[in-house]
Design a protein around this motif. Structure first.
Motif: not given
Length: 200
Positions: A39-40, A42-43, A49
């Motif tokens: 998730g990190d 993708a952000d 995500r």
């Protein structure tokens, strides 16, 4: 509004994938492998995500692809820097220095990469790894190898061994000594290439 062409879609997918790879390099270098989530990544990449899972089967494969891309870019930059040369010995010296330079410049990232290779999933064969392999194979061929299929894997093993030795927690070896050993093994002059401590 007309639909995008296949070539435009392909370019968008390529850029999206490269943003994920770059975000992985940045985050793992900053936080370490365990503290970085998909998730990190993708952000940081500005991606949905779900795209991470679309392109990569897992975090370990994503990391290996990201590091192989970084190694390819670093190797390419080292080989093509001015003054450009077609001399096989100089190119091999530059290749050695480029890979050793990553262990010097990106120790957290490279340590995570080596740890992943030694796990059960092992070595990931991906597009980025194939590009890196093609560049190293070309370097071995220009160096004058009469058996690239045998000499390329040996060079790869020697480089991986040197990176591992440079990054071994608690007992790291000096990159200058590792460089000298590899240069001696391949009959290269000390003045060739650019030692990692000196940068590009």
């Amino acid at each position: 509004m007309s639909p995008r062409s296949a070539s435009v879609n392909e370019e968008l997918r390529r850029r999206s994938r490269e943003r994920l790879l770059q975000a992985t390099v940045e985050l793992v270098a900053e936080r370490g492998y365990e503290s970085t989530t998909l998730g990190d990544i993708a952000d940081r990449a500005g991606s949905a995500r779900g795209l991470v899972s679309y392109y990569f089967p897992g975090k370990r494969q994503l990391l290996q692809s990201a590091v192989h891309r970084l190694m390819h870019l670093s190797l390419e930059a080292g080989l093509e820097r001015e003054p450009r040369t077609a001399d096989g010995r100089e190119r091999l010296a530059r290749a050695i220095d480029a890979i050793l330079g990553l262990s010097h410049d990106q120790p957290v990232l490279m340590r995570a990469h080596m740890a992943g290779i030694l796990q059960a999933q092992g070595f990931v064969q991906c597009v980025e790894q194939q590009r890196l392999a093609a560049l190293l194979r070309d370097t071995v061929e220009r160096y004058g190898s009469s058996d690239v299929d045998a000499d390329y894997p040996l060079l790869r093993a020697n480089l991986m061994g040197a990176v591992f030795a440079a990054l071994l927690p608690g007992a790291p070896m000096d990159t200058g000594k590792l460089r000298a050993e590899l240069f001696q093994r391949y009959g290269l002059d000390r003045e060739m290439g650019t030692p990692p401590e000196q940068g590009p």
